[in-house]
Design an enzyme around this catalytic site. Structure first.
Site, PDB file in Angstrom:
ATOM      1  N   TYR A 333       0.849  -1.192   0.000  1.00  0.00           N
ATOM      2  CA  TYR A 333       0.000   0.000   0.000  1.00  0.00           C
ATOM      3  C   TYR A 333       0.885   1.242   0.000  1.00  0.00           C
ATOM      4  O   TYR A 333       1.707   1.431   0.896  1.00  0.00           O
ATOM      5  CB  TYR A 333      -0.887  -0.031   1.240  1.00  0.00           C
ATOM      6  CG  TYR A 333      -2.077   0.905   1.248  1.00  0.00           C
ATOM      7  CD1 TYR A 333      -2.245   1.911   0.302  1.00  0.00           C
ATOM      8  CD2 TYR A 333      -3.063   0.778   2.217  1.00  0.00           C
ATOM      9  CE1 TYR A 333      -3.337   2.745   0.326  1.00  0.00           C
ATOM     10  CE2 TYR A 333      -4.173   1.607   2.253  1.00  0.00           C
ATOM     11  CZ  TYR A 333      -4.299   2.598   1.301  1.00  0.00           C
ATOM     12  OH  TYR A 333      -5.390   3.429   1.333  1.00  0.00           O
ATOM     13  N   CYS A 334       0.726   2.092  -1.024  1.00  0.00           N
ATOM     14  CA  CYS A 334       1.412   3.388  -1.096  1.00  0.00           C
ATOM     15  C   CYS A 334       2.933   3.198  -0.983  1.00  0.00           C
ATOM     16  O   CYS A 334       3.531   2.530  -1.823  1.00  0.00           O
ATOM     17  CB  CYS A 334       0.868   4.319  -0.026  1.00  0.00           C
ATOM     18  SG  CYS A 334       1.386   6.040  -0.224  1.00  0.00           S
ATOM     19  N   LEU A 335       3.573   3.743   0.061  1.00  0.00           N
ATOM     20  CA  LEU A 335       5.014   3.566   0.241  1.00  0.00           C
ATOM     21  C   LEU A 335       5.377   2.091   0.328  1.00  0.00           C
ATOM     22  O   LEU A 335       6.443   1.673  -0.152  1.00  0.00           O
ATOM     23  CB  LEU A 335       5.465   4.274   1.519  1.00  0.00           C
ATOM     24  CG  LEU A 335       5.296   5.786   1.618  1.00  0.00           C
ATOM     25  CD1 LEU A 335       5.663   6.260   3.012  1.00  0.00           C
ATOM     26  CD2 LEU A 335       6.141   6.490   0.590  1.00  0.00           C
TER      27      LEU A 335
END
Length: 606
Positions: A333-335
């Site tokens: 997720y994301c980073l």
């Protein structure tokens, strides 16, 4: 003569009570001011800096504006004409003539939802006057020729912050809702609001930390992060949680989730009804999730390589050791997705095929167009940030969270200013905003590397642009099946930028575009039947081409993702359910684990 119905009026407070309340507020304010001055005296006086290059950007704007006085005069005349039209409109409206507004708020603008903004001619005049000024100001600064794109981005962003701050909804006398509340409570709302303001200054140790929710209303393990599971591994950077099965058998390939390290993992496990963790467990997955530590100065030396070795690689080793599986489904997720793609490239270089599929939730991999976050990431601003981080060993999570909040200032800053400080109300208990306030720090070495190598230099997309743990990182050699899910209204990882990253691996890739934004677009359970998503059997070179040829589907992308996972070769194979602790590694503690329960404010006091 008709008699009017009696209206029950709120009794005015006793003068002694008012005097006591004012005295208490004054004492608290005086005490805080004294403490602030003492702290400032100890720190010494420092010269003002322009770390983000804001002053330079607006000086550049001024010079270009003055270089074309004709265009500037035209803009001023156009605004004056709109003002003249507004005067006519307001006069006619005061006389009872129905007219269409000269300026109307954008769809979804919640600042002007109160009926008086529309029905009362005076508040309507202030609203439209503000909107006219805002539009002309934005058009003027964004339409100047000869300014480089990076500088123009800063000008546009900080002009919007200025415009948002000056909205009449943010002031007591020009907000009809606040005005009514002030009259109704004899000004007690403003006294309560000032107390709330002082509380937030005290919580921020002299800096304003606006409360977005009642932080006492939630506790990880009690009413958020409640899916049953066990911590089965721990090192300096992570705890690894394995969840208790809810089905008699499970898919042979376990699911390893890599969350972002800027907030706690439980955005994917807020409540039973919207928990991706619980839903995936109920579908028959053996779910593991990484819980990142909240680092302090002792971990300042931890690098991006450490996050690779002690993060994703250590978790992968542990999942395989516990389950005996040769292959794993992974999601980031994301980073966490950026780290997962880096991990895939590392494993590819090492000819390690343990990750059978990879899913990326709103993940930037190609940082060519990072959106408005790019305003905060250039060489000068990162150099200043590195200096600050080197002094204390980390970046406070609240500082990064403040940057994210500025991207949606009206919703995430000014709405709470009005509610908490002008209306004098306590923030509503909201689990999502509780999680949003539960940010974590980032070690100096790792975060500096991430900002420079990813955002500024954009080295991840270049074949061999990075070398980690002795391996050249080349995304073009990644042939692992990948599923990308992005959100059409995402302001943190713009979907067109994430789409560019989906074009880099050379294996089978499916890109899905969900509705809503960075959080709601991902935390979108099937039972809610909201937002929908777009799919396209092809992956054209341009994001706009993808969307123009896409099919819109109702409901949640979660079901589409489940179908994609099980349709992969050997994706439907199952084994008996795996219970945490039955494998070779002992259970360390119950989920959500001590890394989650150790909140920032607790750590600061420790």
């Amino acid at each position: 003569m008709t008699q009017q119905n009696p209206v029950e009026e709120k009794k005015a407070p006793h003068p002694a009570e008012v005097a006591q309340a004012y005295a208490e507020v004054a004492q608290r304010a005086s005490r805080m001011l004294t403490q602030h001055l003492e702290k400032a005296a100890r720190a010494g006086v420092s010269a003002p800096t322009d770390e983000l290059g804001i002053a330079k950007a607006f000086m550049d704007l001024s010079s270009h504006l003055l270089a074309n006085p004709v265009k500037l005069a035209q803009a001023q005349m156009s605004m004056m004409w709109d003002y003249f039209s507004l005067w006519q409109h307001s006069t006619m409206k005061m006389l009872g003539v129905p007219l269409n507004p000269i300026a109307a708020p954008a769809k979804g603008d919640k600042r002007f939802k109160d009926d008086d903004w529309e029905q009362h001619f005076l508040f309507d005049f202030m609203k439209q006057s503000y909107l006219i000024t805002a539009r002309h100001l934005h058009d003027t600064v964004s339409g100047v020729e000869g300014i480089d794109p990076a500088t123009q981005g800063k000008i546009n962003f900080f002009t919007r912050q200025y415009i948002d701050a000056l909205s009449p909804s943010n002031f007591a006398l020009t907000n009809p809702e606040v005005f009514r509340e002030t009259v109704k409570t004899n000004g007690q709302n403003l006294v309560r609001g000032f107390n709330n303001l002082l509380n937030d200054f005290e919580a921020g140790d002299g800096q304003l930390r606006i409360r977005m929710t009642d932080t006492d209303a939630f506790e990880p393990g009690r009413n958020v992060a409640t899916t049953p599971g066990k911590v089965v591994f721990q090192n300096d950077l992570i705890q690894l949680i394995q969840y208790t099965p809810t089905t008699p058998d499970q898919y042979k390939r376990p699911l390893l989730i890599v969350p972002p390290w800027i907030n706690k993992y439980y955005i994917l496990d807020l409540r039973d009804k919207n928990s991706l963790v619980k839903w995936a467990t109920d579908q028959g997955h053996t779910v593991f999730i990484m819980s990142w530590v909240n680092p302090d100065e002792k971990l300042a030396h931890k690098t991006f390589e450490d996050y690779l070795q002690e993060g994703t690689l250590a978790a992968l080793d542990t999942v395989c050791a516990i389950t005996g599986a040769k292959e794993v489904n992974a999601a980031g997720y994301c980073l966490g997705g950026t780290l997962l793609m880096t991990t895939l490239a590392y494993l590819t270089a090492k000819r390690d095929k343990r990750i059978a599929s990879a899913t990326f939730f709103t993940t930037l991999i190609d940082f060519s167009e990072p959106g408005e976050l790019g305003v905060f990431v250039d060489d000068a601003s990162v150099t200043a940030l590195e200096k600050k981080m080197s002094e204390r060993g980390f970046l406070e999570g609240s500082e990064m969270a403040g940057t994210f909040n500025m991207l949606r200032a009206n919703d995430l800053i000014w709405s709470f200013v009005v509610n908490n400080y002008l209306m004098g109300k306590d923030p509503f208990p909201f689990d999502l905003l509780y999680w949003n306030s539960d940010s974590t720090r980032m070690p100096y070495a790792m975060h500096s590397y991430y900002l420079r190598k990813m955002y500024i230099e954009n080295r991840l997309r270049e074949p061999g642009g990075l070398e980690l743990c002795g391996a050249k990182i080349d995304l073009s050699k990644v042939k692992t099946p990948c599923y990308f899910i992005s959100a059409i209204e995402d302001h943190i990882a713009p979907w067109k930028s994430t789409y560019m990253g989906a074009l880099l691996p050379t294996g089978p890739v499916k890109f899905v575009l969900g509705g809503s934004g960075h959080i709601a677009g991902i935390v979108n359970p099937p039972a809610a039947n909201k937002y929908g998503y777009w799919t396209n059997d092809t992956l054209p070179a341009a994001a706009d081409e993808f969307l123009s040829g896409a099919t819109q589907n109702a409901g949640s992308w979660w079901t589409d993702w489940q179908q994609w996972l099980t349709a992969l070769p050997k994706g439907e194979e199952k084994v008996a359910a795996r219970v945490p602790g039955d494998g070779p590694l002992p259970v360390l503690e119950d989920a959500p684990g001590s890394f989650v329960k150790f909140r920032l404010d607790t750590q600061k006091k420790a």
